[in-house]
Scaffold this active site. Structure first.
Site, PDB file in Angstrom:
ATOM      1  N   CYS A  15      45.541 -24.694  46.180  1.00 52.52           N
ATOM      2  CA  CYS A  15      44.275 -25.211  45.687  1.00 52.52           C
ATOM      3  C   CYS A  15      44.508 -26.691  45.473  1.00 52.52           C
ATOM      4  O   CYS A  15      45.634 -27.172  45.473  1.00 52.52           O
ATOM      5  CB  CYS A  15      43.858 -24.525  44.402  1.00 52.52           C
ATOM      6  SG  CYS A  15      45.044 -24.670  43.104  1.00 52.52           S
ATOM      7  N   GLY A  16      43.437 -27.417  45.278  1.00 50.65           N
ATOM      8  CA  GLY A  16      43.613 -28.855  45.218  1.00 50.65           C
ATOM      9  C   GLY A  16      44.165 -29.342  46.539  1.00 50.65           C
ATOM     10  O   GLY A  16      44.916 -30.305  46.607  1.00 50.65           O
TER      11      GLY A  16
END
Lengths: 175, 177
Positions: free
Chosen positions: A59-60
């Site tokens: 994520c990110g």
């Protein structure tokens, strides 16, 4: 590092188009039934972000990060386009799941043809490099960068390039 | 090589001596599972390096991916204004599966935070600070969470205790030359 997709280094060096080159025109699917042409965006800066694949296992990740920075890109009136060899349906599912608010283009058929023209196709992997291009309103590449494929390049280089396009330094985005 | 554009200063939340030879800055998101994984590792790094390390936390909430991350950052700032930032930081990372508003209010009580002050944080009192952290991170080449900077240089190496401690010692050595 947050991005673990990749091999430690580029196995081969590509020759990405550099600043000063005319950005090759293209027309690609942005959704299963809509195409987007680079020429439609003439008059405003375009950020072309090639990335290896949807569904990066973090994520990110790069697209999620750029999604979070969209308001900053918009201050420069810049249009962000993600581009990979994934198909339009794959992109649609990815964009929906990650809540992405910018187009993902499918360089799918013939596979990687646009990436080839920008000099950022990885023959050995069948994917594109992790490569960034900032194109000005006249369709000229003003900045390009190829990141090691496993390293998310962030957005600092893009923002600096967009700032350099501004007629006056003071017109840059505030932080 | 990406470098920190916003120097560490009084506006930052830090642990460890201000004159430590090495400063480790984390850009983090309280709901990000990778930050959660890094949390005990960074604690172990702090223990291993001791007073030679200053640790700084800056906010980088990616709210489209993590719907509770913005509120969690506001909660941490509210705690920070009461001098309890690090307790809040630890509490959030130790309860990443329970970050809804009701949970945060409950943690606020546990930290003895004033309910109105917490509400003011939720209403945006610290949002400019959080946004400034975020944009400073973007300008510094933060490329996801967590992003780490060792003495101002983005660290792209492995995030295990031994690798981080080695990188910190290397940075400390470089400063002594």
């Amino acid at each position: 590092m947050s991005d673990t997709l990749a091999t430690p280094a580029n196995a081969t060096r590509t020759t990405a188009l550099a600043a000063g080159a005319t950005a090759p025109l293209f027309s690609l699917n942005a959704t299963p039934n809509q195409t987007l042409s680079l020429s439609d965006l003439r008059g405003r800066p375009v950020i072309l972000a090639f990335y290896p694949a949807d569904w990066s296992p973090v994520c990110g990740d790069q697209m999620g990060l750029y999604n979070a920075i969209l308001p900053e890109f918009h201050r420069f009136d810049a249009q962000l386009l993600g581009i990979s060899v994934d198909g339009a349906w794959c992109h649609a599912a990815f964009a929906e799941q990650r809540h992405l608010h910018f187009p993902l283009l499918a360089d799918f058929e013939p596979k990687g043809a646009v990436a080839q023209r920008y000099g950022v196709y990885r023959d050995q992997d069948g994917t594109t490099e992790r490569a960034l291009f900032v194109i000005d309103g006249e369709g000229i590449i003003r900045w390009s960068y190829v990141s090691p494929v496993g390293i998310n390049p962030g957005a600092d280089g893009i923002l600096a390039a967009l700032e350099a396009l501004q007629p006056q330094a003071t017109q840059g985005a505030r932080s | 090589m990406s470098r920190l554009t916003t120097p560490v200063g009084a506006h930052d939340h830090s642990e460890g001596p201000a004159d430590a030879p090495v400063t480790l800055v984390e850009y983090g998101d309280f709901e990000c599972p990778y930050c959660g994984e890094a949390y005990p590792i960074l604690k172990a790094v702090q223990r291993a390096v001791g007073d030679r390390l200053r640790f700084v936390f800056r906010h980088f909430p990616i709210v489209e991916s993590h719907p509770h991350a913005g509120r969690a950052a506001e909660f941490a700032e509210a705690a920070g204004s009461a001098g309890r930032f690090w307790e809040a930081h630890d509490m959030l990372y130790e309860h990443q599966d329970a970050l809804a508003d009701a949970n945060l209010r409950h943690y606020g009580k546990a930290l003895d935070l004033d309910a109105e002050a917490l509400q003011a944080a939720f209403d945006g009192r610290y949002d400019a600070h959080i946004r400034a952290d975020f944009m400073g991170g973007v300008r510094s080449g933060v490329n996801g969470t967590p992003s780490l900077f060792i003495n101002g240089v983005r660290y792209d190496g492995e995030r295990d205790v031994a690798s981080l401690v080695a990188a910190i010692h290397q940075a400390a050595g470089a400063r002594n030359i």
